[in-house]
Design a protein around this motif. Structure first.
Motif, short mmCIF file in Angstrom:
data_model
loop_
_atom_site.label_atom_id
_atom_site.label_comp_id
_atom_site.label_asym_id
_atom_site.label_seq_id
_atom_site.Cartn_x
_atom_site.Cartn_y
_atom_site.Cartn_z
N GLY A 1 0.82 -1.20 0.00
CA GLY A 1 0.00 0.00 0.00
C GLY A 1 0.85 1.25 0.00
N ARG A 2 0.20 2.37 -0.15
CA ARG A 2 0.90 3.65 -0.19
C ARG A 2 0.52 4.48 1.04
N THR A 3 1.54 4.90 1.79
CA THR A 3 1.35 5.80 2.93
C THR A 3 2.29 6.98 2.75
N LYS A 4 2.39 7.82 3.77
CA LYS A 4 3.26 8.99 3.68
C LYS A 4 4.73 8.60 3.48
N GLY A 5 5.09 7.42 3.92
CA GLY A 5 6.46 6.98 3.75
C GLY A 5 6.74 6.32 2.42
N GLY A 6 5.73 6.23 1.54
CA GLY A 6 5.91 5.59 0.25
C GLY A 6 5.24 4.23 0.21
N MET A 7 5.68 3.38 -0.69
CA MET A 7 5.11 2.05 -0.84
C MET A 7 5.65 1.14 0.24
N ASN A 8 4.75 0.46 0.95
CA ASN A 8 5.20 -0.42 2.03
C ASN A 8 4.16 -1.48 2.35
N THR A 9 4.60 -2.42 3.17
CA THR A 9 3.76 -3.51 3.67
C THR A 9 3.75 -3.44 5.19
N LYS A 10 2.63 -3.77 5.79
CA LYS A 10 2.54 -3.75 7.26
C LYS A 10 2.57 -5.18 7.78
N LEU A 11 3.42 -5.39 8.78
CA LEU A 11 3.54 -6.71 9.41
C LEU A 11 2.97 -6.64 10.82
N HIS A 12 1.95 -7.45 11.09
CA HIS A 12 1.34 -7.56 12.41
C HIS A 12 1.91 -8.81 13.08
N ALA B 1 -7.51 -10.42 12.77
CA ALA B 1 -7.04 -11.62 12.08
C ALA B 1 -6.25 -12.53 13.02
N LEU B 2 -5.52 -11.95 13.94
CA LEU B 2 -4.68 -12.73 14.86
C LEU B 2 -5.43 -13.18 16.11
N LEU B 3 -6.63 -12.68 16.29
CA LEU B 3 -7.36 -12.92 17.53
C LEU B 3 -7.66 -14.41 17.75
N ASP B 4 -8.11 -15.10 16.72
CA ASP B 4 -8.51 -16.50 16.88
C ASP B 4 -7.33 -17.41 17.18
N GLY B 5 -6.14 -17.02 16.74
CA GLY B 5 -4.96 -17.85 16.95
C GLY B 5 -4.17 -17.53 18.20
N LEU B 6 -4.69 -16.68 19.06
CA LEU B 6 -3.95 -16.33 20.28
C LEU B 6 -3.84 -17.54 21.20
N PRO B 7 -2.67 -17.78 21.77
CA PRO B 7 -2.52 -18.89 22.72
C PRO B 7 -3.13 -18.52 24.07
N PRO B 8 -3.42 -19.50 24.90
CA PRO B 8 -3.92 -19.19 26.26
C PRO B 8 -2.89 -18.35 27.02
N PHE C 1 2.26 -14.27 12.75
CA PHE C 1 2.37 -13.08 11.91
C PHE C 1 1.13 -12.96 11.03
N PHE C 2 0.87 -11.72 10.62
CA PHE C 2 -0.18 -11.45 9.64
C PHE C 2 0.28 -10.25 8.82
N MET C 3 0.13 -10.34 7.52
CA MET C 3 0.67 -9.30 6.64
C MET C 3 -0.46 -8.63 5.85
N THR C 4 -0.40 -7.29 5.78
CA THR C 4 -1.41 -6.53 5.06
C THR C 4 -0.71 -5.42 4.28
N ALA C 5 -1.48 -4.69 3.50
CA ALA C 5 -0.96 -3.49 2.84
C ALA C 5 -0.68 -2.42 3.88
N GLY C 6 0.20 -1.50 3.53
CA GLY C 6 0.69 -0.52 4.50
C GLY C 6 -0.37 0.38 5.09
N GLN C 7 -1.44 0.69 4.33
CA GLN C 7 -2.44 1.63 4.82
C GLN C 7 -3.51 0.96 5.68
N THR C 8 -3.41 -0.36 5.88
CA THR C 8 -4.42 -1.09 6.64
C THR C 8 -4.35 -0.76 8.12
N SER C 9 -5.49 -0.68 8.76
CA SER C 9 -5.56 -0.34 10.18
C SER C 9 -4.99 -1.48 11.05
#
Length: 248
Positions: free
Chosen positions: A114-125, A152-159, A137-145
């Motif tokens: 995605g495109r943000t103020k820093g240019g083209m990037n990917t966001k890693l959660h 996306a990571l909620l269901d896979g959280l360990p106890p 890990f979960f990967m999205t476009a840079g402008q994703t909230s």
């Protein structure tokens, strides 16, 4: 950097496909070459001769990434070795090189750039244990909230007993979801909240370990700067870096 070729073959062998017919080149030697190229951000043709033909390294890298082998290695090594009494969640930006962001891919999920103020990037959660070792890990476009990654990571959280996160994850639905799982949120409230949120400041200070984890991941040149157009291949590079640095 740890040399994977010196590790016992029993650690990697269950995760790789079996050889049929003509014996193939040693998987551990090829894996060491793949790690060398990804860590230093080199072209495949610049790999040392000791690792074998660079075409073999590249072909194995693409094939194993498509098969999800590096993801399975990380998942297999984290099972039973993590300390999830306290977990943490956060996200970071990874710059995308022009060679990765060119020729837009049609259809889902796209290139996840995605495109943000820093240019083209990917966001890693990421979700980590209390020591900052990555669990998921979960990967999205840079402008994703950040909320999209959290959902996306909620269901896979360990106890776990506690969840540490910054105020970017201060949402009522996220707090309620954590409490339903029996996890206590240690998240400061947003400044826009009318009523202050109480949280354990001493526990929150230890959230810096997930920031350190992101910094260590970006020591790998092919993680800090994305050169791969295919999101599956780039995600494999992230999982490989996390496995080598935190779980081997």
């Amino acid at each position: 950097m740890k040399n994977v070729s010196t590790k016992p073959g029993a650690i990697q062998r269950p995760f790789f496909p079996k050889s049929h017919g003509k014996p193939r080149v040693d998987d551990r030697r090829v894996l060491s070459g793949i790690i060398f190229v990804n860590r230093n951000g080199l072209r495949w043709r610049d790999a040392c001769r000791e690792y074998g033909p660079h075409k073999t390294l590249y072909n194995r890298w693409k094939r194993w990434s498509a098969m999800g082998i590096f993801i399975r290695i990380m998942e297999g090594l984290t099972t039973g070795r993590a300390e999830p009494q306290t977990i943490m969640i956060d996200a970071t930006y990874l710059k995308a090189h022009r060679t990765a962001s060119s020729l837009r891919k049609k259809g889902a999920p796209g290139r996840l750039i995605g495109r943000t103020k820093g240019g083209m990037n990917t966001k890693l959660h990421a979700v980590t244990d209390r020591n900052g070792r990555p669990l998921d890990f979960f990967m999205t476009a840079g402008q994703t909230s950040d909320y999209t990654g959290a959902a996306a990571l909620l269901d896979g959280l360990p106890p776990a007993e506690w969840m540490r996160a910054d105020r970017g994850y201060d949402a009522d639905w996220f707090r309620d979801a954590l409490e339903e799982k029996g996890i206590k949120p240690c998240i400061p409230g947003r400044k826009s909240r009318g009523k202050p949120i109480k949280y354990d400041r001493r526990k929150y200070k230890r959230r810096s370990r997930i920031e350190i984890m992101f910094g260590r991941l970006k020591d790998w040149r092919r993680v800090a700067t994305r050169y791969d157009r295919c999101p599956t291949v780039f995600f494999s590079a992230i999982c490989l870096a996390a496995t080598v640095m935190f779980w081997l």
